[in-house]
Scaffold this motif. Structure first.
Motif, PDB file in Angstrom:
ATOM      1  N   GLN A  35       0.832  -1.192   0.000  1.00  0.00           N
ATOM      2  CA  GLN A  35       0.000   0.000   0.000  1.00  0.00           C
ATOM      3  C   GLN A  35       0.877   1.256   0.000  1.00  0.00           C
ATOM      4  O   GLN A  35       1.803   1.378   0.787  1.00  0.00           O
ATOM      5  CB  GLN A  35      -0.906  -0.006   1.231  1.00  0.00           C
ATOM      6  CG  GLN A  35      -1.837  -1.201   1.303  1.00  0.00           C
ATOM      7  CD  GLN A  35      -2.835  -1.213   0.146  1.00  0.00           C
ATOM      8  OE1 GLN A  35      -3.386  -0.185  -0.225  1.00  0.00           O
ATOM      9  NE2 GLN A  35      -3.052  -2.386  -0.420  1.00  0.00           N
ATOM     10  N   LEU A  36       0.578   2.184  -0.897  1.00  0.00           N
ATOM     11  CA  LEU A  36       1.268   3.461  -0.947  1.00  0.00           C
ATOM     12  C   LEU A  36       0.313   4.567  -0.522  1.00  0.00           C
ATOM     13  O   LEU A  36      -0.896   4.464  -0.732  1.00  0.00           O
ATOM     14  CB  LEU A  36       1.776   3.748  -2.367  1.00  0.00           C
ATOM     15  CG  LEU A  36       2.895   2.857  -2.898  1.00  0.00           C
ATOM     16  CD1 LEU A  36       3.268   3.283  -4.315  1.00  0.00           C
ATOM     17  CD2 LEU A  36       4.122   2.911  -2.000  1.00  0.00           C
ATOM     18  N   PRO A  37       0.830   5.634   0.065  1.00  0.00           N
ATOM     19  CA  PRO A  37      -0.045   6.756   0.442  1.00  0.00           C
ATOM     20  C   PRO A  37      -0.788   7.312  -0.763  1.00  0.00           C
ATOM     21  O   PRO A  37      -0.258   7.336  -1.883  1.00  0.00           O
ATOM     22  CB  PRO A  37       0.948   7.786   1.008  1.00  0.00           C
ATOM     23  CG  PRO A  37       2.146   6.995   1.412  1.00  0.00           C
ATOM     24  CD  PRO A  37       2.226   5.858   0.448  1.00  0.00           C
ATOM     25  N   ARG A  38      -1.991   7.776  -0.538  1.00  0.00           N
ATOM     26  CA  ARG A  38      -2.802   8.306  -1.630  1.00  0.00           C
ATOM     27  C   ARG A  38      -2.230   9.586  -2.212  1.00  0.00           C
ATOM     28  O   ARG A  38      -2.590   9.984  -3.319  1.00  0.00           O
ATOM     29  CB  ARG A  38      -4.237   8.534  -1.141  1.00  0.00           C
ATOM     30  CG  ARG A  38      -4.985   7.244  -0.831  1.00  0.00           C
ATOM     31  CD  ARG A  38      -6.461   7.481  -0.610  1.00  0.00           C
ATOM     32  NE  ARG A  38      -7.181   6.226  -0.450  1.00  0.00           N
ATOM     33  CZ  ARG A  38      -7.601   5.469  -1.442  1.00  0.00           C
ATOM     34  NH1 ARG A  38      -7.368   5.849  -2.686  1.00  0.00           N
ATOM     35  NH2 ARG A  38      -8.255   4.340  -1.208  1.00  0.00           N
ATOM     36  N   GLY A  39      -1.341  10.227  -1.477  1.00  0.00           N
ATOM     37  CA  GLY A  39      -0.756  11.461  -1.976  1.00  0.00           C
ATOM     38  C   GLY A  39       0.194  11.271  -3.140  1.00  0.00           C
ATOM     39  O   GLY A  39       0.551  12.227  -3.828  1.00  0.00           O
ATOM     40  N   ILE A  40       0.647  10.034  -3.361  1.00  0.00           N
ATOM     41  CA  ILE A  40       1.558   9.751  -4.466  1.00  0.00           C
ATOM     42  C   ILE A  40       0.756   9.540  -5.742  1.00  0.00           C
ATOM     43  O   ILE A  40      -0.183   8.743  -5.769  1.00  0.00           O
ATOM     44  CB  ILE A  40       2.412   8.495  -4.176  1.00  0.00           C
ATOM     45  CG1 ILE A  40       3.298   8.725  -2.952  1.00  0.00           C
ATOM     46  CG2 ILE A  40       3.267   8.132  -5.380  1.00  0.00           C
ATOM     47  CD1 ILE A  40       4.146   7.539  -2.586  1.00  0.00           C
ATOM     48  N   SER A  41       1.124  10.221  -6.796  1.00  0.00           N
ATOM     49  CA  SER A  41       0.459  10.055  -8.089  1.00  0.00           C
ATOM     50  C   SER A  41       0.980   8.807  -8.792  1.00  0.00           C
ATOM     51  O   SER A  41       2.124   8.399  -8.593  1.00  0.00           O
ATOM     52  CB  SER A  41       0.705  11.279  -8.977  1.00  0.00           C
ATOM     53  OG  SER A  41       0.224  12.450  -8.363  1.00  0.00           O
ATOM     54  N   CYS A  42       0.139   8.200  -9.619  1.00  0.00           N
ATOM     55  CA  CYS A  42       0.536   7.035 -10.443  1.00  0.00           C
ATOM     56  C   CYS A  42       1.162   5.945  -9.584  1.00  0.00           C
ATOM     57  O   CYS A  42       2.258   5.456  -9.856  1.00  0.00           O
ATOM     58  CB  CYS A  42       1.492   7.457 -11.556  1.00  0.00           C
ATOM     59  SG  CYS A  42       0.849   8.717 -12.663  1.00  0.00           S
ATOM     60  N   ARG A  43       0.453   5.544  -8.539  1.00  0.00           N
ATOM     61  CA  ARG A  43       1.007   4.568  -7.603  1.00  0.00           C
ATOM     62  C   ARG A  43       1.284   3.223  -8.259  1.00  0.00           C
ATOM     63  O   ARG A  43       2.294   2.574  -7.975  1.00  0.00           O
ATOM     64  CB  ARG A  43       0.053   4.392  -6.420  1.00  0.00           C
ATOM     65  CG  ARG A  43       0.016   5.610  -5.504  1.00  0.00           C
ATOM     66  CD  ARG A  43      -1.000   5.452  -4.397  1.00  0.00           C
ATOM     67  NE  ARG A  43      -2.355   5.438  -4.918  1.00  0.00           N
ATOM     68  CZ  ARG A  43      -3.422   5.058  -4.230  1.00  0.00           C
ATOM     69  NH1 ARG A  43      -3.267   4.621  -2.995  1.00  0.00           N
ATOM     70  NH2 ARG A  43      -4.622   5.109  -4.771  1.00  0.00           N
ATOM     71  N   GLY A  44       0.402   2.807  -9.176  1.00  0.00           N
ATOM     72  CA  GLY A  44       0.611   1.535  -9.857  1.00  0.00           C
ATOM     73  C   GLY A  44       1.885   1.539 -10.681  1.00  0.00           C
ATOM     74  O   GLY A  44       2.642   0.556 -10.697  1.00  0.00           O
TER      75      GLY A  44
END
Length: 411
Positions: A35-44
């Protein structure tokens, strides 16, 4: 013979297929479970990139254990596949800088006078990376700032451990400063810049040369998410971003100490601070301290951690990591106050964020002008993708690059 050839072909195809299945499953597992923080764009995209890097390091580790090559040789070999394209607007030459090879980029347009010069140091923890990996950034800077850009190709560890890389960079920088006019550069308008560990070299060399009266004074330093201290790996950014790719907290310390010692170490004690003698901890407390981090950067969580009991054995193994050529935030005040105008770029989701924030405060406290650019959705290495197009770039990649370019244009 035909049957034997068919058998080996079948084995080859099966091997490729198995690797594909393992890669696909690993990527799927990473996407689902991490899981990455939602603040990071283009997490996938970031997770896929990190899995590819981790998969490559795993294969490289197998090759190292088999005695075929060390694990970083595979990453360096991958750099050879980065295409070097012609640029109709630039003159590009590979030259020698007092024994250190480097690449220089000149705009073809006729200048009104001498141009500014920019020495750009690539990242890679002094273990991988090359002129090729930062080619697109150097070209963009040369184009958009109308500057002469030089990037040294320094020697890498573990074959050449610390301080070889930074000494090579220093040698190349001194040669460029002394011979600036031969490259069409105004000696009074030369800036040092670097990304990640390249940012470390940029400021370490600024510190090294600040008292040299026989050289032109460096006009500015540009530090792009640099590593700057080796004392405290429990600052807020190290806690908050310890598992955010690509620079996990433990991975970063392992790579850094691989450069310093030439060995792969168990870093658990170092992460807990057992490598710092009490007298040094007291000395650096006024500079490297979570109290110097603005409160808004602790909002995502921070718990003060008492250091583990001091280990003399551990200190002896890694004590060179306390030298300022490796950790510039450890420099004395009389050096810090003489440093040139500075640009610092930090990323919210980067373990090294607080290194940059601490250096920013320290420079400002000593009267050094600082321009700071913070990337709210950024992570370590985000600018390295510049010039690779929408498939590899992230929403803030070009914003990072343009912030650097705008600062340089003002020099």
């Amino acid at each position: 013979m035909a049957f034997g050839g068919s058998l080996w072909t079948l084995i080859l195809y099966m091997t490729i297929f198995i690797h594909f299945l393992l890669f696909a499953w690993g990527a799927y597992y990473r996407l689902i479970r991490m899981q990455l923080p939602r603040g990071i764009s283009c997490r996938g995209k970031l997770l896929l990139f990190d899995f590819s890097l981790g998969y490559g390091l795993m294969l490289a580790g197998i090759l190292e254990k088999l005695g075929i090559c060390h694990r970083f040789a595979l990453l360096r070999a991958a750099c050879l596949f980065i295409p070097v394209m012609r640029d109709p607007k630039l003159i590009i030459k590979d030259l020698d800088f007092d024994g250190v090879p480097g690449r220089v980029y000149w705009p073809k347009t006729s200048p009104a006078g001498k141009r500014r010069g920019i020495i750009f140091f690539h990242g890679g923890c002094a273990l991988f990376g090359s002129v090729r990996t930062t080619e697109r950034i150097c070209r963009a800077i040369a184009h958009q700032t109308d500057s002469v850009v030089m990037c040294p190709e320094f020697r890498l560890g573990p074959e050449y451990p610390f301080p070889t890389a930074v000494q090579d960079c220093c040698t190349a920088a001194i040669h460029f400063l002394k011979n600036a006019e031969e490259y069409g550069v105004d000696p009074s308008r030369i800036a040092f810049a670097g990304e990640s560990s390249g940012g470390t070299y940029a400021t370490a060399i600024c510190q090294e040369l600040v008292t040299r009266e026989d050289l032109p004074r460096v006009r500015a330093q540009v530090l792009i998410y640099p590593f700057l201290q080796g004392m405290d790996f429990n600052l807020p950014s190290y806690q908050q971003n310890h598992s955010i790719p690509p620079l996990f907290r433990k991975r970063g310390v392992v790579l850094g100490l691989k450069y310093v010692t030439g060995k792969t170490m168990n870093v658990d004690g170092i992460l807990k601070g057992a490598h710092v003698p009490p007298d040094l901890r007291e000395k650096y407390q006024k500079w490297i301290n979570a109290d110097n981090i603005p409160e808004e950067f602790k909002a995502r969580g921070y718990v003060p951690v008492a250091p583990a009991p001091f280990s003399e054995e551990l200190y002896e193994q890694v004590k060179r990591a306390g030298e300022t050529m490796f950790a510039p935030l450890h420099a004395e005040d009389d050096i810090i106050r003489q440093l040139p105008e500075t640009f610092i770029l930090t990323c919210e989701y980067d373990v090294l964020r607080d290194d940059g924030l601490l250096y920013k405060k320290r420079l400002e406290d000593h009267g050094v002008p600082v321009t700071w650019y913070h990337v709210q959705d950024g992570f370590h290495g985000i600018m390295a993708m510049a010039g690779w197009g929408r498939i590899l770039e992230y929403p803030s990649t070009q914003k990072c690059l343009q912030s650097v370019i705008q600062f340089l244009k003002g020099l």
